[in-house]
Design a protein around this motif. Structure first.
Motif, PDB file in Angstrom:
ATOM      1  N   GLU A   1       0.826  -1.206   0.000  1.00  0.00           N
ATOM      2  CA  GLU A   1       0.000   0.000   0.000  1.00  0.00           C
ATOM      3  C   GLU A   1       0.864   1.261   0.000  1.00  0.00           C
ATOM      4  O   GLU A   1       0.556   2.237  -0.701  1.00  0.00           O
ATOM      5  N   GLN A   2       1.947   1.231   0.750  1.00  0.00           N
ATOM      6  CA  GLN A   2       2.843   2.389   0.820  1.00  0.00           C
ATOM      7  C   GLN A   2       3.509   2.642  -0.531  1.00  0.00           C
ATOM      8  O   GLN A   2       3.614   3.786  -0.990  1.00  0.00           O
ATOM      9  N   GLU A   3       3.944   1.574  -1.195  1.00  0.00           N
ATOM     10  CA  GLU A   3       4.585   1.738  -2.495  1.00  0.00           C
ATOM     11  C   GLU A   3       3.592   2.224  -3.547  1.00  0.00           C
ATOM     12  O   GLU A   3       3.919   3.065  -4.384  1.00  0.00           O
ATOM     13  N   GLU A   4       2.380   1.710  -3.517  1.00  0.00           N
ATOM     14  CA  GLU A   4       1.358   2.165  -4.458  1.00  0.00           C
ATOM     15  C   GLU A   4       1.031   3.632  -4.243  1.00  0.00           C
ATOM     16  O   GLU A   4       0.829   4.388  -5.194  1.00  0.00           O
ATOM     17  N   ALA A   5       0.972   4.051  -2.979  1.00  0.00           N
ATOM     18  CA  ALA A   5       0.699   5.457  -2.675  1.00  0.00           C
ATOM     19  C   ALA A   5       1.823   6.348  -3.196  1.00  0.00           C
ATOM     20  O   ALA A   5       1.574   7.453  -3.703  1.00  0.00           O
ATOM     21  N   ALA A   6       3.067   5.874  -3.085  1.00  0.00           N
ATOM     22  CA  ALA A   6       4.202   6.646  -3.591  1.00  0.00           C
ATOM     23  C   ALA A   6       4.132   6.784  -5.108  1.00  0.00           C
ATOM     24  O   ALA A   6       4.348   7.871  -5.658  1.00  0.00           O
ATOM     25  N   LYS A   7       3.825   5.701  -5.801  1.00  0.00           N
ATOM     26  CA  LYS A   7       3.699   5.749  -7.255  1.00  0.00           C
ATOM     27  C   LYS A   7       2.600   6.720  -7.683  1.00  0.00           C
ATOM     28  O   LYS A   7       2.754   7.487  -8.627  1.00  0.00           O
ATOM     29  N   LYS A   8       1.490   6.675  -6.962  1.00  0.00           N
ATOM     30  CA  LYS A   8       0.373   7.561  -7.283  1.00  0.00           C
ATOM     31  C   LYS A   8       0.758   9.021  -7.081  1.00  0.00           C
ATOM     32  O   LYS A   8       0.428   9.884  -7.896  1.00  0.00           O
ATOM     33  N   LYS A   9       1.479   9.294  -5.996  1.00  0.00           N
ATOM     34  CA  LYS A   9       1.900  10.663  -5.705  1.00  0.00           C
ATOM     35  C   LYS A   9       2.809  11.202  -6.802  1.00  0.00           C
ATOM     36  O   LYS A   9       2.661  12.340  -7.255  1.00  0.00           O
ATOM     37  N   VAL A  10       3.755  10.379  -7.242  1.00  0.00           N
ATOM     38  CA  VAL A  10       4.671  10.794  -8.296  1.00  0.00           C
ATOM     39  C   VAL A  10       3.919  11.040  -9.594  1.00  0.00           C
ATOM     40  O   VAL A  10       4.163  12.027 -10.309  1.00  0.00           O
ATOM     41  N   LEU A  11       2.989  10.159  -9.929  1.00  0.00           N
ATOM     42  CA  LEU A  11       2.215  10.301 -11.162  1.00  0.00           C
ATOM     43  C   LEU A  11       1.393  11.578 -11.161  1.00  0.00           C
ATOM     44  O   LEU A  11       1.282  12.267 -12.181  1.00  0.00           O
ATOM     45  N   GLU A  12       0.826  11.919 -10.019  1.00  0.00           N
ATOM     46  CA  GLU A  12      -0.011  13.121  -9.914  1.00  0.00           C
ATOM     47  C   GLU A  12       0.768  14.392 -10.211  1.00  0.00           C
ATOM     48  O   GLU A  12       0.216  15.357 -10.735  1.00  0.00           O
ATOM     49  N   ASN A  13       2.050  14.397  -9.869  1.00  0.00           N
ATOM     50  CA  ASN A  13       2.851  15.613 -10.001  1.00  0.00           C
ATOM     51  C   ASN A  13       3.910  15.510 -11.090  1.00  0.00           C
ATOM     52  O   ASN A  13       4.937  16.169 -11.031  1.00  0.00           O
ATOM     53  N   SER A  14       3.644  14.670 -12.106  1.00  0.00           N
ATOM     54  CA  SER A  14       4.664  14.399 -13.120  1.00  0.00           C
ATOM     55  C   SER A  14       4.452  15.155 -14.429  1.00  0.00           C
ATOM     56  O   SER A  14       5.110  14.848 -15.419  1.00  0.00           O
ATOM     57  N   GLN A  15       3.547  16.133 -14.445  1.00  0.00           N
ATOM     58  CA  GLN A  15       3.373  16.904 -15.677  1.00  0.00           C
ATOM     59  C   GLN A  15       4.596  17.784 -15.908  1.00  0.00           C
ATOM     60  O   GLN A  15       4.901  18.660 -15.100  1.00  0.00           O
ATOM     61  N   PRO A  16       5.333  17.568 -17.007  1.00  0.00           N
ATOM     62  CA  PRO A  16       6.589  18.305 -17.205  1.00  0.00           C
ATOM     63  C   PRO A  16       6.368  19.778 -17.534  1.00  0.00           C
ATOM     64  O   PRO A  16       5.341  20.164 -18.119  1.00  0.00           O
ATOM     65  N   LEU A  17       7.327  20.581 -17.133  1.00  0.00           N
ATOM     66  CA  LEU A  17       7.301  22.004 -17.458  1.00  0.00           C
ATOM     67  C   LEU A  17       7.496  22.208 -18.957  1.00  0.00           C
ATOM     68  O   LEU A  17       8.059  21.343 -19.637  1.00  0.00           O
ATOM     69  N   PRO A  18       7.086  23.355 -19.499  1.00  0.00           N
ATOM     70  CA  PRO A  18       7.283  23.631 -20.934  1.00  0.00           C
ATOM     71  C   PRO A  18       8.768  23.589 -21.300  1.00  0.00           C
ATOM     72  O   PRO A  18       9.631  23.882 -20.465  1.00  0.00           O
ATOM     73  N   PRO A  19       9.065  23.235 -22.543  1.00  0.00           N
ATOM     74  CA  PRO A  19      10.469  23.127 -22.976  1.00  0.00           C
ATOM     75  C   PRO A  19      11.285  24.385 -22.726  1.00  0.00           C
ATOM     76  O   PRO A  19      12.469  24.298 -22.373  1.00  0.00           O
ATOM     77  N   GLU A  20      10.680  25.562 -22.891  1.00  0.00           N
ATOM     78  CA  GLU A  20      11.449  26.784 -22.700  1.00  0.00           C
ATOM     79  C   GLU A  20      11.886  26.971 -21.237  1.00  0.00           C
ATOM     80  O   GLU A  20      12.970  27.483 -20.957  1.00  0.00           O
ATOM     81  N   LYS A  21      11.043  26.528 -20.304  1.00  0.00           N
ATOM     82  CA  LYS A  21      11.429  26.599 -18.894  1.00  0.00           C
ATOM     83  C   LYS A  21      12.529  25.588 -18.578  1.00  0.00           C
ATOM     84  O   LYS A  21      13.462  25.880 -17.820  1.00  0.00           O
ATOM     85  N   GLN A  22      12.425  24.410 -19.178  1.00  0.00           N
ATOM     86  CA  GLN A  22      13.459  23.406 -18.965  1.00  0.00           C
ATOM     87  C   GLN A  22      14.801  23.899 -19.491  1.00  0.00           C
ATOM     88  O   GLN A  22      15.843  23.698 -18.848  1.00  0.00           O
ATOM     89  N   GLU A  23      14.776  24.554 -20.643  1.00  0.00           N
ATOM     90  CA  GLU A  23      16.004  25.089 -21.220  1.00  0.00           C
ATOM     91  C   GLU A  23      16.598  26.175 -20.330  1.00  0.00           C
ATOM     92  O   GLU A  23      17.816  26.277 -20.176  1.00  0.00           O
ATOM     93  N   GLU A  24      15.739  26.962 -19.718  1.00  0.00           N
ATOM     94  CA  GLU A  24      16.218  28.015 -18.821  1.00  0.00           C
ATOM     95  C   GLU A  24      16.972  27.413 -17.627  1.00  0.00           C
ATOM     96  O   GLU A  24      18.060  27.877 -17.279  1.00  0.00           O
ATOM     97  N   TYR A  25      16.394  26.373 -17.015  1.00  0.00           N
ATOM     98  CA  TYR A  25      17.059  25.754 -15.873  1.00  0.00           C
ATOM     99  C   TYR A  25      18.366  25.084 -16.282  1.00  0.00           C
ATOM    100  O   TYR A  25      19.330  25.052 -15.517  1.00  0.00           O
TER     101      TYR A  25
END
Length: 352
Positions: A59-83
């Motif tokens: 259950e703990q591992e599934e919750a961790a996977k779910k948490k990561v998936l929820e917040n995995s939308q990548p930033l736009p390419p231009e922001k990634q290039e800036e960093y």
């Protein structure tokens, strides 16, 4: 560049020993535990600062996977290039702010990595006296290896045991090595992406240019030269540094480092594991790509699996000696918080 960021007052780079090990598909077997503090009664969780051998429930591992998936939308390419383009600026800012006050010296390294300890390998009987060597031959460094170097005249050329730390930060690994091992045959190289960090290393009163050479280097720039010929290093240390690179640059960087090792030389790594507490705390808007994030200060971090690291080292021509997961439960007793940490520790050897 090997800076560790603290969370709720607990350093990511734990000063405690006690590896809690699990197997991966790479075929490891468990070795004896250093840690002996096991939580058998959950009601006692706040009695100590850390617990060993903390197995996760499904259950703990599934919750961790779910948490990561929820917040995995990548930033736009231009922001990634800036960093990416400003990475050096962000790391210099980090060390300008914190200087040498942020981290403790990593004395745990000598338990986890005995290759760095005094008794590990400075065997003078197996090496001729360096003063009596021919100018063209020092510790097996022949002229083919010395291309680009004037008669093999490079820092530490007369040493019989050479260690390089990549991503040295302000020297929390380098100085414990130098203080613990006073053998004159040892020479330590250390480099960092941040020129501010390297200047702090050189300004340290324990820095001795006769035993150590600190220099600025971008690990991801595989065309940049190192101050040593290929095939001349006994040990390369990577402590929470590979995770700061763009994932698509990691393989070339490891392969480049592997060429610096002598036959039989070792590469030692400790870094963030998948679903570490630090990964689960990233909110939306911080993801750059799968399992790769940007912190609030602009520095970046990746969270590995054992198999990913094994593939990087194997493709670099190195043989596995160790690839283990360290799972710990750290406790902030003042705030009554529990924090699950996941780190990976690796040792890979260049074939003799």
């Amino acid at each position: 560049m090997a800076a560790l960021h603290s969370v709720d007052g607990v350093e990511d780079d734990s000063g405690e020993t006690g590896l809690i090990l699990s197997n991966s598909s790479t075929g490891d077997t468990k070795r004896p535990q250093f840690g002996t503090r096991f939580l058998t009664d959950p009601r006692q969780v706040f009695q100590h600062n850390a617990w060993d051998n903390v197995e996760w429930t499904d259950e703990q591992e599934e919750a961790a996977k779910k948490k990561v998936l929820e917040n995995s939308q990548p930033l736009p390419p231009e922001k990634q290039e800036e960093y990416d383009s400003r990475a050096n600026e962000y790391w210099n800012d980090f060390y300008t702010i914190h200087e040498n006050r942020f981290f403790k010296d990593r004395h745990w390294l000598f338990t986890e990595f005995p290759e760095l300890a005094p008794q590990c390998s400075l065997n003078h009987e197996s090496h001729p006296g360096v003063s009596g060597m021919d100018d063209s031959l020092q510790d097996g460094v022949d002229q083919k290896q010395c291309r680009g170097f004037d008669k093999c005249d490079f820092p530490g050329s007369s040493a019989i045991y050479r260690i390089l730390e990549v991503g040295c930060g302000v020297g929390n690994t380098v100085f414990p090595i130098l203080k613990t091992n006073n053998d004159p045959g040892l020479f330590v190289y250390c480099c960092d992406f941040s020129s501010t960090a390297v200047e702090l290393v050189k300004a340290n009163p324990e820095y001795n240019s006769e035993r150590c050479f600190a220099f600025v280097h971008d690990l991801s720039d595989v065309e940049a030269n190192y101050p040593v010929p290929e095939g001349t290093l006994d040990v390369i240390v990577l402590i929470f540094v590979l995770s700061a690179l763009q994932p698509n640059r990691m393989q070339a960087s490891i392969s480049r480092l592997a060429r610096l090792l002598k036959p039989g030389g070792m590469m030692l790594l400790r870094d963030y594991g998948r679903y570490d507490m630090a990964q689960l705390r990233f909110k939306r808007g911080r993801c750059l790509s799968d399992n790769f994030y940007v912190r609030g200060d602009g520095t970046r971090v990746y969270f590995f699996t054992q198999d990913e690291l094994h593939e990087l080292f194997a493709k670099g021509g190195l043989e596995k000696v160790q690839n283990l997961v360290d799972r710990r439960l750290q406790v902030n007793r003042g705030k009554q918080l529990t924090m699950y940490r996941v780190w990976i520790q690796c040792k890979y050897r260049k074939a003799s």
